[in-house]
Design a protein around this motif. Sequence first.
Motif, PDB file in Angstrom:
ATOM      1  N   ILE A 187       0.862  -1.227   0.073  1.00 31.78           N
ATOM      2  CA  ILE A 187      -0.211   0.045   0.134  1.00 31.78           C
ATOM      3  C   ILE A 187       0.771   1.297  -0.119  1.00 31.78           C
ATOM      4  CG2 ILE A 187      -1.527   1.392   1.273  1.00 31.78           C
ATOM      5  CD1 ILE A 187      -2.901  -1.192   2.391  1.00 31.78           C
ATOM      6  N   PRO A 188       0.716   2.121  -0.931  1.00 30.48           N
ATOM      7  CA  PRO A 188       1.352   3.245  -1.234  1.00 30.48           C
ATOM      8  C   PRO A 188       1.187   4.000   0.334  1.00 30.48           C
ATOM      9  CG  PRO A 188       0.303   3.063  -3.088  1.00 30.48           C
ATOM     10  CD  PRO A 188      -0.139   2.170  -1.879  1.00 30.48           C
ATOM     11  N   ALA A 189       2.524   4.950   0.641  1.00 27.44           N
ATOM     12  CA  ALA A 189       2.465   5.818   1.794  1.00 27.44           C
ATOM     13  C   ALA A 189       1.190   6.846   1.566  1.00 27.44           C
ATOM     14  CB  ALA A 189       3.595   6.575   1.959  1.00 27.44           C
ATOM     15  N   ASN A 190       0.425   7.109   2.551  1.00 26.97           N
ATOM     16  CA  ASN A 190      -0.642   8.220   2.643  1.00 26.97           C
ATOM     17  C   ASN A 190      -1.773   7.855   1.686  1.00 26.97           C
ATOM     18  OD1 ASN A 190       0.914   9.959   4.198  1.00 26.97           O
ATOM     19  ND2 ASN A 190       2.208  10.451   2.408  1.00 26.97           N
ATOM     20  N   SER A 191      -1.837   6.478   1.280  1.00 32.17           N
ATOM     21  CA  SER A 191      -2.981   6.046   0.590  1.00 32.17           C
ATOM     22  C   SER A 191      -4.551   6.371   1.536  1.00 32.17           C
ATOM     23  CB  SER A 191      -2.961   4.521   0.464  1.00 32.17           C
ATOM     24  OG  SER A 191      -4.276   3.798  -0.264  1.00 32.17           O
ATOM     25  N   PRO A 192      -5.577   6.627   0.985  1.00 31.13           N
ATOM     26  CA  PRO A 192      -6.535   6.834   1.706  1.00 31.13           C
ATOM     27  C   PRO A 192      -7.418   5.497   2.030  1.00 31.13           C
ATOM     28  CG  PRO A 192      -6.949   7.440  -0.615  1.00 31.13           C
ATOM     29  CD  PRO A 192      -5.538   7.094  -0.527  1.00 31.13           C
ATOM     30  N   PHE A 193      -6.887   4.234   1.270  1.00 31.48           N
ATOM     31  CA  PHE A 193      -7.633   3.221   1.295  1.00 31.48           C
ATOM     32  C   PHE A 193      -6.684   2.028   2.237  1.00 31.48           C
ATOM     33  CE2 PHE A 193      -9.580   5.023  -2.508  1.00 31.48           C
ATOM     34  CZ  PHE A 193     -10.462   5.650  -2.024  1.00 31.48           C
ATOM     35  N   GLY A 194      -6.417   2.287   3.245  1.00 29.35           N
ATOM     36  CA  GLY A 194      -5.716   1.094   4.035  1.00 29.35           C
ATOM     37  C   GLY A 194      -6.452  -0.121   4.437  1.00 29.35           C
ATOM     38  N   PRO A 195      -5.748  -0.991   4.937  1.00 25.85           N
ATOM     39  CA  PRO A 195      -6.499  -2.387   5.250  1.00 25.85           C
ATOM     40  C   PRO A 195      -7.823  -2.219   6.042  1.00 25.85           C
ATOM     41  CG  PRO A 195      -4.572  -2.186   6.427  1.00 25.85           C
ATOM     42  CD  PRO A 195      -4.444  -1.024   5.553  1.00 25.85           C
ATOM     43  N   GLY A 196      -7.728  -1.222   6.959  1.00 26.64           N
ATOM     44  CA  GLY A 196      -9.153  -1.089   7.655  1.00 26.64           C
ATOM     45  C   GLY A 196     -10.076  -0.386   7.214  1.00 26.64           C
TER      46      GLY A 196
END
Length: 398
Positions: free
Chosen positions: A6-15
Motif C-alpha cells: 500500500i503506498p504511503a498516505n493512501s486513503p484506502f488502508g487495510p481497515g
Amino acid sequence: MTWIDIPANSPFGPGNLPLGIFRAGDEDPRVGAAIGDQIIDLAPVAHQRDDSQVFAQPSLNAFLALGRPAWQATREWLLDLVRNDDNRSDIEPYLIPQSAVTMLLPFEVADYVDFYASEHHASNVGRLFRPDAEPLLPNWKHLPVGYHGRAGTVVASGTEIVRPSGQRKAPADDAPTYGPTQRLDIEVELGYVVGSPSTLGSRVAVEDFKDHVYGVVLVNDWSARDIQAWEYVPLGPFLGKSFATSISPWVVSLDALEATKVPLPPQEPAVLPYLASDELTNFDITFEVRWNGQLVSTPPYKEMYWSAAQMLAHLSVNGASVRTGDLFASGTVSGAEKNQRGSFLELSWGGREPITVNGEERTFLQDGDEVTITASATTPDGTKIGLGEVTGRILPAN
C-alpha cells in the motif's frame, strides 16, 4: 497489517475497504473493494460464498439489500482476505490497478433528500440574505431542515456539469429574465446510503440508524444561486438544485468509520423525544476543497449540529418509508473559520469578497473550472480513513 503493498498516505488502508462499481475495459461492471491503489475484484474471489452473485452486479443495491448482519459478515471476510497471508495466492490474481478501470455510480439512487445540518452554514446564509434579522429561522434548532431532491440527476464523480439555465431576478430588476446561471456554486456534503428499507407508515428510531444505513459517500450538491434565490419562496429549492449532484465512487461503511466517531455538539434547546438519544455522534472528518487544483477550504464535519441518525429519524417520523438505495445528504459542511466554509457563496461572502484562485479572482464558478472534494476521517491513534474524491468540471450552457 496487510500482505498487500500500500503506498504511503493512501486513503484506502487495510481497515477501510470501501466498495464501489468498476468496469475493466469492455467487461461487465461489477463490485470491487479498494485497497491502496488497487481493487479486489470481488465477483471471482467470492465464488464459493452463498451471496457471491451480489458482487457480480452493476450496482451495490443487491448487496445493500442484504442487511446489517450480511454487511458485517462481508467486512470480516474482507478484513481476513487482506490481513491473512494464507489468502495471498488466491487473491493476487484478482488485484487490479485502479488506474486501469473506470469507476461508475456505486448504487442506483432510489430517493434523494438533502438536509441543512450545519449551524455555521445556516447562520452564514441567514446573515447574507436576512442581514437585519436573526440568522437562524425559528424552526432550525428544533428539527433537521431538509428538502427532497431529484434522484435521477445524481451522477458519478468525473461527470461533466453543464451550466444550468433558468429564471433569475436580481433585487433591482423589474422582471425576471431567462438564461444561464451567473452564480454557479458547490456544496460540500456527506451522503448517507440506505441499505435496509423500512415499512410505509412506520418510522426509523434514532437508535436504529445503523440497521438501515450501510455507509457514506462524498457529495457535491451543485447549486445555481441566482435561480435558487428567485424560485425558493415559498416552497424551497427546485431547479437551482435539481440539475446535478455528484457523488464519490466509493462507499465507506459505517463500521470502517466507527473509531472516528466524536460526540455531537450540545443541542440547545432540548430536542423533542423522537430526536433524543444519549448516543448521538458525528464523525471526525475533514474535507478539502480544490478549485482548479488550489486548496481553498477545509470544512470539518465534527461540528455539524444535527447527527445523521436524527436526520433519518426526522425523514421517516411521518411514516415515510426508506428504500434500498436511498441517499440523504448532510447539507453544506462549514466550520467557524472563513477557510472552513463549504460553499463559494460563503467563501466569497455572496460575491462581495472575491477569492484568488491561481492568480485569478473568482466569486462563483466559470466555464472550464474544476472542483475536487476529498475527505478523510481520523481515529484516536491517528489512522486515516479516506473517503476518496468527488470531482466535476463545468461546461458551457446548452
